[in-house]
Design a protein around this motif. Structure first.
Motif, PDB file in Angstrom:
ATOM      1  N   ILE A  94      32.252  36.329  42.745  1.00 25.42           N
ATOM      2  CA  ILE A  94      32.314  37.014  41.447  1.00 25.42           C
ATOM      3  C   ILE A  94      33.184  38.248  41.605  1.00 25.42           C
ATOM      4  O   ILE A  94      32.881  39.139  42.397  1.00 25.42           O
ATOM      5  CB  ILE A  94      30.909  37.434  40.966  1.00 25.42           C
ATOM      6  CG1 ILE A  94      30.025  36.195  40.807  1.00 25.42           C
ATOM      7  CG2 ILE A  94      31.011  38.203  39.649  1.00 25.42           C
ATOM      8  CD1 ILE A  94      28.599  36.521  40.425  1.00 25.42           C
ATOM      9  N   THR A  95      34.278  38.301  40.882  1.00 26.90           N
ATOM     10  CA  THR A  95      35.187  39.427  40.992  1.00 26.90           C
ATOM     11  C   THR A  95      35.318  40.099  39.632  1.00 26.90           C
ATOM     12  O   THR A  95      35.362  39.418  38.613  1.00 26.90           O
ATOM     13  CB  THR A  95      36.578  38.958  41.464  1.00 26.90           C
ATOM     14  OG1 THR A  95      36.452  38.422  42.774  1.00 26.90           O
ATOM     15  CG2 THR A  95      37.564  40.101  41.493  1.00 26.90           C
ATOM     16  N   THR A  96      35.355  41.408  39.642  1.00 28.45           N
ATOM     17  CA  THR A  96      35.524  42.148  38.396  1.00 28.45           C
ATOM     18  C   THR A  96      36.907  42.771  38.357  1.00 28.45           C
ATOM     19  O   THR A  96      37.365  43.337  39.347  1.00 28.45           O
ATOM     20  CB  THR A  96      34.481  43.273  38.289  1.00 28.45           C
ATOM     21  OG1 THR A  96      33.184  42.716  38.466  1.00 28.45           O
ATOM     22  CG2 THR A  96      34.559  43.947  36.935  1.00 28.45           C
ATOM     23  N   ILE A  97      37.567  42.611  37.228  1.00 29.14           N
ATOM     24  CA  ILE A  97      38.824  43.323  37.018  1.00 29.14           C
ATOM     25  C   ILE A  97      38.530  44.435  36.033  1.00 29.14           C
ATOM     26  O   ILE A  97      38.234  44.193  34.875  1.00 29.14           O
ATOM     27  CB  ILE A  97      39.916  42.376  36.511  1.00 29.14           C
ATOM     28  CG1 ILE A  97      40.194  41.349  37.606  1.00 29.14           C
ATOM     29  CG2 ILE A  97      41.173  43.144  36.146  1.00 29.14           C
ATOM     30  CD1 ILE A  97      41.175  40.283  37.213  1.00 29.14           C
ATOM     31  N   TYR A  98      38.563  45.649  36.545  1.00 35.21           N
ATOM     32  CA  TYR A  98      38.101  46.773  35.736  1.00 35.21           C
ATOM     33  C   TYR A  98      39.169  47.265  34.796  1.00 35.21           C
ATOM     34  O   TYR A  98      40.347  46.991  34.950  1.00 35.21           O
ATOM     35  CB  TYR A  98      37.661  47.927  36.645  1.00 35.21           C
ATOM     36  CG  TYR A  98      36.365  47.660  37.346  1.00 35.21           C
ATOM     37  CD1 TYR A  98      35.161  47.769  36.664  1.00 35.21           C
ATOM     38  CD2 TYR A  98      36.341  47.303  38.684  1.00 35.21           C
ATOM     39  CE1 TYR A  98      33.970  47.521  37.302  1.00 35.21           C
ATOM     40  CE2 TYR A  98      35.151  47.052  39.332  1.00 35.21           C
ATOM     41  CZ  TYR A  98      33.965  47.157  38.630  1.00 35.21           C
ATOM     42  OH  TYR A  98      32.790  46.909  39.260  1.00 35.21           O
ATOM     43  N   GLN A  99      38.682  48.040  33.847  1.00 37.56           N
ATOM     44  CA  GLN A  99      39.554  48.673  32.866  1.00 37.56           C
ATOM     45  C   GLN A  99      40.590  49.538  33.584  1.00 37.56           C
ATOM     46  O   GLN A  99      41.779  49.423  33.355  1.00 37.56           O
ATOM     47  CB  GLN A  99      38.689  49.569  31.988  1.00 37.56           C
ATOM     48  CG  GLN A  99      39.059  49.566  30.550  1.00 37.56           C
ATOM     49  CD  GLN A  99      37.916  50.126  29.718  1.00 37.56           C
ATOM     50  OE1 GLN A  99      36.756  50.034  30.077  1.00 37.56           O
ATOM     51  NE2 GLN A  99      38.262  50.698  28.606  1.00 37.56           N
ATOM     52  N   GLU A 100      40.118  50.429  34.439  1.00 36.55           N
ATOM     53  CA  GLU A 100      41.041  51.184  35.270  1.00 36.55           C
ATOM     54  C   GLU A 100      41.203  50.348  36.530  1.00 36.55           C
ATOM     55  O   GLU A 100      40.242  49.990  37.178  1.00 36.55           O
ATOM     56  CB  GLU A 100      40.491  52.557  35.646  1.00 36.55           C
ATOM     57  CG  GLU A 100      40.049  53.407  34.483  1.00 36.55           C
ATOM     58  CD  GLU A 100      38.607  53.127  34.097  1.00 36.55           C
ATOM     59  OE1 GLU A 100      37.858  52.590  34.939  1.00 36.55           O
ATOM     60  OE2 GLU A 100      38.242  53.430  32.958  1.00 36.55           O
TER      61      GLU A 100
END
Lengths: 519, 352
Positions: A94-100
């Motif tokens: 599970i990978t998150t691509i953040y806003q920043e």
């Protein structure tokens, strides 16, 4: 929403990849998520929508191991999982691509993709192999980027693609995209959508969070709506439209009471003309009147905070003119603003409003120490009297004047900030998210204090992401959209739907709303 | 959360607990100091005289004044690495003016009364301090770099003006008074100690009862909030570095007067010791909390350790090792106080 048929190609019988059941988490004073259910199928784009504070980010942070849930279970690939660090989630897929973006711009594309998982040959880094694999990953995304160049040479859109490549490198089965388009041009958004379809085709699932409803409709297979930390509905995208979605997002009963008082509108106190600041604030003009509460609404990132900070002199502006009582004034810094009778309660009390290590008394008198000083010394007697006056009149619950503000509750801290500004006897008082992180009872107290200030003829500007608060407390509402004034609404005509329309640009032709972003 | 909130929630219990905690934090360094004195009192017979205690007081005076200035700066969250050079610089300036000569014997000025020379030296030191503050503020450069640069500049000037040696002076009446004693019964209280204590009292009043003092803490506590509260952050910083320059210069005069010599080595090690004293005294390196009396205790702790090494016949060459260890220990203490050690920290939920 040009080719609606392309998006629902997968069969709904796809197996479930992720299931979150009964997720509950409580922060001090707030039940941030209450028994929320959420699931994602393989190869599905599942959009998560809701107003600010609905709990979307919190749910995702629980999934990615940033927060630890108080109750509920998460089943990923058929196994119950309990991530306590983002790293564990990443290893599980599970990978998150953040806003920043979470990247090192000085390093090369390859280095960013392999950051923390470098391929080594003996003691040395195996550059040729890493570059080869990086090129492979980029090719999978149809990206023509030389992996050896520094990331900083790429545009924001391509940087985000590199982040996607990194997710693929980690063999992510599930990618969380949190407001991925907020910094992208229209062209880049189209590229991102193409890649999202590509990922879907490869069986990768995506949780898509965005405030831009049209995007959500264009890219998602299913939509889940959260509101106030609760699951409202999950439906196939094709079963919804913008209107019905907005109703799900905002359609709550006004359970909270807003003790709004009618105060006759007085003379103009503050006038702002043609305020500009880079591409954050464009040509903003408005007036604020004595006794009036002017609500400032808009999506996160629309420029509401930037606007009030510019008025307060906290950030430099490119152009614009301010008038107090009709005469022009110059405001270069907060000192000038205070001299003009403007006060600002910042959205982030702890970081910007208070000095946590100092006492309640010292925080209250911070803005008016000059007035309390005779000759060389500050008068402790006068200072104590002033602080006590506010502690009494605002019912500030501190064990003593000397209690450090870091030990006060959120609502009490906000009263301390308010005291500090009332002590300056302001003409204009700006509230940026006045009740964020404050429990319901204390909220009502803050509202009553706002009423009291309005009665005394103070012009109030109130930025808020909570629409009921805007509707409940404002005499007039100014909606900001992408740095511009999206429109004004009077109290009588304002509804949540109308505000959302002005805020998202749904009141205009859809193509135009999109073109604004590519400017 | 009713409207009729009682202001004093459990006043006695809260206050007692708070006072106790404050006392432990405040008394911690003092307790260490007393234990050390007690230890020496028992183990080193030579230590058991008022004279030896007063000698420590004299040793603590100059560095104490320097550390007082350092306290201001560290309270704002900054640091002044130029203080040791400032000590040398002000001593050299005063010595040159008093002697009316430089080391080569060439007459560069007629000797002027010590009082006037000292005033000029202090003004010069204050000016350099203000200049550092101005550079730090106007150009937004890290104080670490600016004061490190000025340390070199000031040491260099001291070297050039003295050609690397000391400028020896004769004490006139004023200088003799500054470096002399006051008889109090059988005790001879060193004047520099008295000067230092008076300065500490002034600094305490400044920190406690003036706008500047409040702003000093506010800056260190939260510079953004201070600026958004309408505090002139830039001006405050400039003044703070000016004060540090002034106090370091006063320290320089005390050293110069005692040695009767203005030399570039006069301030050796004083930066390190002043920072250590501030931190040992309970002021956070990150700024915002702490106070001046802790620094005084910190200075005495360091001086008592040094004296103790002598009384315990530890070779003087080993002194540096102990001082270094104390400094690392002091900073470790600071970190511990803030509970900021990753591998000891318990992960906490932050509010959304």
């Amino acid at each position: 929403m040009s080719q609606p048929d392309l998006k629902h190609t997968h069969s709904p019988e796809q197996p479930i990849l992720l299931e979150m059941r009964g997720i509950t988490i409580e922060f001090p004073g707030v039940l941030a998520l209450d028994n929320v259910n959420f699931d994602v199928r393989r190869g599905e784009v599942h959009a998560l929508v809701g107003e600010n504070g609905a709990g979307k980010s919190t749910l995702m942070k629980i999934l990615s191991g940033v927060y630890v849930r108080d109750a509920g279970e998460v089943i990923f690939k058929g196994q119950p999982v309990f991530f306590t660090t983002p790293r564990q989630a990443q290893l599980a897929g599970i990978t998150t691509i953040y806003q920043e973006l979470n990247q090192v711009p000085q390093l090369s594309v390859t280095e960013n993709i392999f950051l923390g998982s470098e391929i080594e040959r003996g003691l040395l880094v195996n550059w040729p192999e890493m570059h080869r694999q990086a090129r492979e990953l980029l090719a999978k995304l149809h990206l023509d980027i030389d992996p050896r160049q520094p990331l900083s040479r790429l545009g924001v859109g391509q940087q985000q693609m590199v982040e996607v490549a990194k997710a693929l490198h980690h063999r992510a089965d599930l990618i969380i995209m949190d407001e991925p388009t907020s910094a992208l041009s229209l062209r880049e958004i189209e590229d991102l959508f193409a890649i999202i379809r590509e990922l879907k085709a490869q069986g990768v699932s995506i949780i898509y969070i965005s405030h831009h409803l049209e995007e959500t409709f264009e890219v998602s297979d299913r939509i889940t709506v959260l509101r106030d930390g609760r699951h409202i509905t999950t439906q196939p995208t094709r079963a919804l439209n913008v209107d019905s979605l907005i109703r799900y997002m905002v359609g709550r009963d006004l359970s909270e009471k807003f003790p709004k008082e009618e105060v006759p509108r007085g003379r103009e106190v503050l006038r702002v003309e043609n305020l500009n600041r880079g591409d954050r604030l464009k040509d903003i003009s408005f007036s604020a009147y004595a006794g009036e509460v002017l609500g400032i609404a808009g999506l996160v990132g629309a420029g509401r905070t930037e606007l009030v900070r510019a008025i307060f002199g906290a950030d430099p502006i490119d152009s614009g003119q301010f008038y107090i009582d009709g005469s022009p004034v110059t405001i270069h810094n907060p000192r000038d603003a205070i001299r003009c009778g403007i006060g600002l309660l910042t959205e982030d009390r702890k970081q910007q409003g208070l000095i946590l290590k100092m006492s309640t008394r010292e925080n209250i008198t911070m803005t008016v120490l000059k007035r309390l000083t005779r000759g060389l010394f500050t008068s402790r007697r006068r200072e104590t009297a002033l602080a006590q006056q506010y502690i009494d009149s605002m019912a500030i619950k501190a064990s003593s004047q000397n209690q450090l503000v870091m030990n006060l509750s959120g609502g009490t801290q906000q009263k301390v900030v308010l005291s500090k500004w009332m002590a300056t006897e302001p003409r204009v008082l700006v509230f940026d998210e006045p009740t964020r992180g404050i429990d319901v009872g204390a909220k009502v107290e803050i509202y009553k204090l706002i009423n009291q200030l309005a009665r005394q003829g103070v012009a109030i500007l109130m930025v808020s992401s909570e629409l009921p608060e805007i509707l409940g407390m404002s005499d007039r509402i100014m909606v900001i959209r992408e740095g511009r004034i999206g429109g004004f609404l009077d109290r009588a005509e304002a509804t949540e739907e109308k505000i959302m329309e002005y805020a998202t640009g749904a009141d205009r032709a859809v193509p135009e709303a999109a073109s604004v972003m590519s400017e | 959360m009713s409207e009729s909130a009682v202001v004093n929630v459990q006043p006695s219990a809260n206050r007692a607990g708070k006072v106790l905690r404050q006392m432990i934090v405040a008394a911690g360094p003092l307790l260490v100091l007393m234990l050390m004195v007690l230890f020496l009192w028992i183990t080193a017979p030579a230590f058991r005289t008022p004279t030896s205690l007063l000698l420590i007081g004299l040793e603590a005076a100059a560095i104490g004044v320097v550390a007082a200035g350092q306290t201001f700066v560290i309270l704002t969250g900054g640091i002044d690495l130029s203080v040791e050079a400032m000590v040398s610089f002000s001593g050299v300036v005063a010595a040159i003016l008093i002697a009316g000569t430089n080391i080569a014997g060439g007459q560069i000025a007629f000797g002027i009364p010590a009082a006037a020379a000292i005033l000029i030296a202090l003004a010069a030191g204050t000016g350099v301090g203000l200049l550092q503050g101005l550079i730090i503020t106007a150009l937004n450069i890290n104080p670490f770099i600016v004061t490190l640069g000025f340390r070199s500049i000031l040491l260099g000037i001291s070297l050039v003006w003295t050609r690397g040696a000391g400028i020896n002076i004769q004490k006139d009446e004023f200088l003799s008074f500054l470096t002399g004693h006051i008889e109090l019964g059988s005790l001879r209280i060193p004047m520099p100690l008295i000067i230092a204590l008076i300065l500490y009292a002034i600094v305490w009043v400044t920190l406690r009862h003036t706008k500047l003092g409040r702003y000093t803490y506010a800056l260190g506590g939260n510079e953004t909030a201070a600026r958004l509260s309408g505090i002139n952050v830039g001006m405050t910083k400039i003044i703070i570095y000016g004060i540090s320059g002034l106090l370091a210069s006063i320290g320089g005069i005390l050293v110069m007067g005692r040695l009767q010599s203005g030399a570039y080595q006069n301030g050796t090690n004083m930066t390190l010791i002043s920072v250590a004293a501030v931190v040992i005294g309970g002021t956070a390196l990150s700024g915002g909390t702490g106070g001046i009396w802790g620094t005084l205790v910190g200075v005495f702790i360091i001086r008592v350790v040094e004296a103790g090494l002598v009384y315990l016949s530890v070779p003087s060459n080993a002194k540096e090792i102990v001082i270094g260890a104390i400094i690392v220990l002091a900073v470790a203490l600071d970190v511990l106080r803030r509970g900021d050690i990753p591998w000891l920290r318990i992960r906490r939920k932050s509010s959304a």
